[in-house]
Motif scaffolding. Sequence first.
Motif, PDB file in Angstrom:
ATOM      1  N   TRP A   1       0.852  -1.180   0.000  1.00  0.00           N
ATOM      2  CA  TRP A   1       0.000   0.000   0.000  1.00  0.00           C
ATOM      3  C   TRP A   1       0.902   1.248   0.000  1.00  0.00           C
ATOM      4  N   LEU A   2       0.290   2.343  -0.423  1.00  0.00           N
ATOM      5  CA  LEU A   2       0.953   3.643  -0.336  1.00  0.00           C
ATOM      6  C   LEU A   2       0.063   4.566   0.483  1.00  0.00           C
ATOM      7  N   VAL A   3       0.646   5.243   1.450  1.00  0.00           N
ATOM      8  CA  VAL A   3      -0.102   6.201   2.285  1.00  0.00           C
ATOM      9  C   VAL A   3       0.512   7.583   2.075  1.00  0.00           C
ATOM     10  N   ARG A   4      -0.343   8.553   1.811  1.00  0.00           N
ATOM     11  CA  ARG A   4       0.113   9.937   1.635  1.00  0.00           C
ATOM     12  C   ARG A   4      -1.019  10.888   1.959  1.00  0.00           C
ATOM     13  N   PRO A   5      -0.720  12.220   2.093  1.00  0.00           N
ATOM     14  CA  PRO A   5      -1.785  13.197   2.362  1.00  0.00           C
ATOM     15  C   PRO A   5      -2.625  13.456   1.108  1.00  0.00           C
ATOM     16  N   PHE A   6      -3.750  14.094   1.335  1.00  0.00           N
ATOM     17  CA  PHE A   6      -4.646  14.521   0.255  1.00  0.00           C
ATOM     18  C   PHE A   6      -3.967  15.571  -0.613  1.00  0.00           C
ATOM     19  N   THR A   7      -4.190  15.476  -1.915  1.00  0.00           N
ATOM     20  CA  THR A   7      -3.799  16.535  -2.840  1.00  0.00           C
ATOM     21  C   THR A   7      -5.011  16.884  -3.703  1.00  0.00           C
ATOM     22  N   PRO A   8      -5.140  18.151  -4.113  1.00  0.00           N
ATOM     23  CA  PRO A   8      -6.280  18.536  -4.949  1.00  0.00           C
ATOM     24  C   PRO A   8      -6.373  17.653  -6.193  1.00  0.00           C
ATOM     25  N   GLY A   9      -7.591  17.230  -6.498  1.00  0.00           N
ATOM     26  CA  GLY A   9      -7.812  16.382  -7.669  1.00  0.00           C
ATOM     27  C   GLY A   9      -7.950  14.911  -7.339  1.00  0.00           C
ATOM     28  N   ASP A  10      -7.598  14.515  -6.101  1.00  0.00           N
ATOM     29  CA  ASP A  10      -7.754  13.106  -5.710  1.00  0.00           C
ATOM     30  C   ASP A  10      -9.223  12.689  -5.813  1.00  0.00           C
ATOM     31  N   ARG A  11      -9.451  11.487  -6.336  1.00  0.00           N
ATOM     32  CA  ARG A  11     -10.810  10.945  -6.467  1.00  0.00           C
ATOM     33  C   ARG A  11     -10.836   9.513  -5.942  1.00  0.00           C
ATOM     34  N   PHE A  12     -12.020   9.063  -5.503  1.00  0.00           N
ATOM     35  CA  PHE A  12     -12.177   7.664  -5.104  1.00  0.00           C
ATOM     36  C   PHE A  12     -13.647   7.287  -5.180  1.00  0.00           C
TER      37      PHE A  12
ATOM     38  N   GLN B   1     -15.813  10.015  -6.851  1.00  0.00           N
ATOM     39  CA  GLN B   1     -16.142  11.290  -6.204  1.00  0.00           C
ATOM     40  C   GLN B   1     -14.839  11.977  -5.832  1.00  0.00           C
ATOM     41  N   LYS B   2     -14.809  13.306  -5.914  1.00  0.00           N
ATOM     42  CA  LYS B   2     -13.634  14.027  -5.456  1.00  0.00           C
ATOM     43  C   LYS B   2     -13.512  13.903  -3.940  1.00  0.00           C
ATOM     44  N   VAL B   3     -12.292  13.646  -3.490  1.00  0.00           N
ATOM     45  CA  VAL B   3     -12.071  13.593  -2.043  1.00  0.00           C
ATOM     46  C   VAL B   3     -12.430  14.926  -1.401  1.00  0.00           C
ATOM     47  N   LYS B   4     -12.169  16.029  -2.110  1.00  0.00           N
ATOM     48  CA  LYS B   4     -12.521  17.345  -1.582  1.00  0.00           C
ATOM     49  C   LYS B   4     -14.021  17.438  -1.298  1.00  0.00           C
ATOM     50  N   GLU B   5     -14.849  16.859  -2.200  1.00  0.00           N
ATOM     51  CA  GLU B   5     -16.288  16.884  -1.979  1.00  0.00           C
ATOM     52  C   GLU B   5     -16.666  16.073  -0.744  1.00  0.00           C
ATOM     53  N   LEU B   6     -15.951  14.976  -0.522  1.00  0.00           N
ATOM     54  CA  LEU B   6     -16.189  14.182   0.689  1.00  0.00           C
ATOM     55  C   LEU B   6     -15.903  15.019   1.926  1.00  0.00           C
TER      56      LEU B   6
ATOM     57  N   ARG C   1      -4.027  16.817   6.935  1.00  0.00           N
ATOM     58  CA  ARG C   1      -3.493  15.774   7.816  1.00  0.00           C
ATOM     59  C   ARG C   1      -4.138  14.417   7.566  1.00  0.00           C
ATOM     60  N   VAL C   2      -5.207  14.385   6.787  1.00  0.00           N
ATOM     61  CA  VAL C   2      -5.926  13.107   6.591  1.00  0.00           C
ATOM     62  C   VAL C   2      -5.116  12.205   5.658  1.00  0.00           C
ATOM     63  N   PRO C   3      -4.709  11.010   6.111  1.00  0.00           N
ATOM     64  CA  PRO C   3      -3.962  10.099   5.236  1.00  0.00           C
ATOM     65  C   PRO C   3      -4.901   9.388   4.255  1.00  0.00           C
ATOM     66  N   LEU C   4      -4.454   9.258   3.024  1.00  0.00           N
ATOM     67  CA  LEU C   4      -5.160   8.449   2.028  1.00  0.00           C
ATOM     68  C   LEU C   4      -4.362   7.154   1.837  1.00  0.00           C
ATOM     69  N   VAL C   5      -5.073   6.024   1.893  1.00  0.00           N
ATOM     70  CA  VAL C   5      -4.424   4.718   1.749  1.00  0.00           C
ATOM     71  C   VAL C   5      -4.747   4.164   0.356  1.00  0.00           C
ATOM     72  N   PHE C   6      -3.707   3.844  -0.433  1.00  0.00           N
ATOM     73  CA  PHE C   6      -3.858   3.379  -1.811  1.00  0.00           C
ATOM     74  C   PHE C   6      -3.418   1.914  -1.935  1.00  0.00           C
ATOM     75  N   SER C   7      -4.145   1.196  -2.760  1.00  0.00           N
ATOM     76  CA  SER C   7      -3.724  -0.144  -3.195  1.00  0.00           C
ATOM     77  C   SER C   7      -3.899  -0.209  -4.704  1.00  0.00           C
TER      78      SER C   7
ATOM     79  N   ILE D   1      -8.249   3.033  -1.059  1.00  0.00           N
ATOM     80  CA  ILE D   1      -9.066   2.040  -0.358  1.00  0.00           C
ATOM     81  C   ILE D   1      -9.627   2.587   0.957  1.00  0.00           C
ATOM     82  N   TRP D   2      -9.000   3.669   1.427  1.00  0.00           N
ATOM     83  CA  TRP D   2      -9.503   4.260   2.679  1.00  0.00           C
ATOM     84  C   TRP D   2      -9.048   5.704   2.782  1.00  0.00           C
ATOM     85  N   VAL D   3     -10.022   6.610   2.966  1.00  0.00           N
ATOM     86  CA  VAL D   3      -9.717   7.973   3.398  1.00  0.00           C
ATOM     87  C   VAL D   3      -9.715   7.889   4.911  1.00  0.00           C
ATOM     88  N   ALA D   4      -8.526   7.742   5.491  1.00  0.00           N
ATOM     89  CA  ALA D   4      -8.396   7.317   6.886  1.00  0.00           C
ATOM     90  C   ALA D   4      -9.167   8.200   7.850  1.00  0.00           C
ATOM     91  N   GLY D   5      -9.993   7.550   8.648  1.00  0.00           N
ATOM     92  CA  GLY D   5     -10.785   8.256   9.641  1.00  0.00           C
ATOM     93  C   GLY D   5     -12.025   8.917   9.093  1.00  0.00           C
TER      94      GLY D   5
END
Length: 458
Positions: free
Chosen positions: A379-390, A399-404, A417-423, A428-432
């Motif tokens: 997995w890869l974990v990193r912070p949110f960046t504009p344009g992220d979708r899931f 959906q845009k993570v920003k909209e979430l 500070r919200v970590p995004l977990v990628f597989s 796979i998870w917008v943590a928390g």
Amino acid sequence: MKDLVTHVRSQHLFAPGETVVVAVSGGADSVALLDIMSRLADERLNLVVAHLNHCLRGSESDDDEKFVSDIATRHHLPFVAIRVDVASFAAAEGLSLEDAGRQARYAFFHEVARRRGASSIAVAHHLDDQAETVLIRLLRGAGGTGLSAMTASGDSLVKRPLLQVSRAELELYLNGRGLTWRTDSTNSDTTILRNSIRHELIPTLRKYNPRISERLAATAEILAADEELLEHLTGSAFDRLASQDDDTVAFDIEALLKEHRGLRLRLYRHGLHELRGDLMRIGLAHLEAIDRLASSGRPNASLKLPGTLRVERCYDRLSFTCAAPQAAQRWEQVVPGEGRYHLDNDMALTVRRVERPEDLATGSKRIVYLSTEAAPFPWLVRPFTPGDRFTPLGMTGSQKVKELFINEKLPLHERSRVPLVFSEGEIIWVAGVRVGEKGRVTSATGAVLRVEILEITP
């Protein structure tokens, strides 16, 4: 002629036996002040003469210092002086010479008071100074607070016992006592605003009212009384409506907008002053911008004010801070399998394989179950960046993570500070916050991964 010693005594500005720092420049006003203070025999004051050499007029400045030192010697009083290159200080700080000189003087006077154990600093501002100050602030644009100008008892130390005495009365007093004084050659320089007002504007206004200085000073006194009342009301409203910690003042917007606009503007001033200790460079335009932010239909927005002041609206909360916002950290963490991983945002991610529970509901957004097959390592974990979708769990399409974040009413300052977990490149998870469809656990899933996000406490 007014008995100036009796006049000063009648104000009860000084307690018997206290130590007072007397600011003496060598000019008529301060020489008169020192002489009057030395004649307050009943008060038995312990006077300390303080002089700041501005180093602006070469030998003239040095002669002023020697003149004041001699006066202190004649009065058998301690003398403290310091030399400050005010021109260099003004250039370094981007200040006018007048502002730089004032800051340097008051810093020096307060330091002398601290070292000498003084509970008062006496300065020689008089009625004509007050009139000039009112006009300066009127020309620059000021409300009641600014136009109330100076008071006889300023901050906890500064006292102005001559504020109701005119320059003419002081010169009569000096002549009657046979006292001499120094004249600052720059006082005639009308390129300096205060000098221009003194030598050009006020003489013109005297054609309309010969007692213009007295009238302006009286207006300032009336406004000062009004300000005292309004500040009391503002303080009471602030205690009722605001919450405060070391670096933040916050208001509930719904309650705030029920107050009159005038009180809201005063509350903003009060909040900013609580944070920074002064309101330098804060004007009506800034207060109105804050009010527009509070009244805006936008749930999230921010406003940068002079210095490090910042105002942020986050849904129903209006926050004032005095610290520059930290830039969002960019980091990445690879998760090759089970274990505990420390993230660069002061969080930790734990991953362990467990038997599939009958109920996948964990009761906490910080703990989720993910499928080992649907979400393979690494997995890869990193912070949110504009344009992220899931794709959120149970949904189709992305959906845009920003909209979430907006839907979840997550404050702007928390989003980075919200970590995004990628597989396999998918979230796979917008943590928390929300699980992604890709990590879904199905009825056919055997062992699952229990994943938890934790705050690291120092």
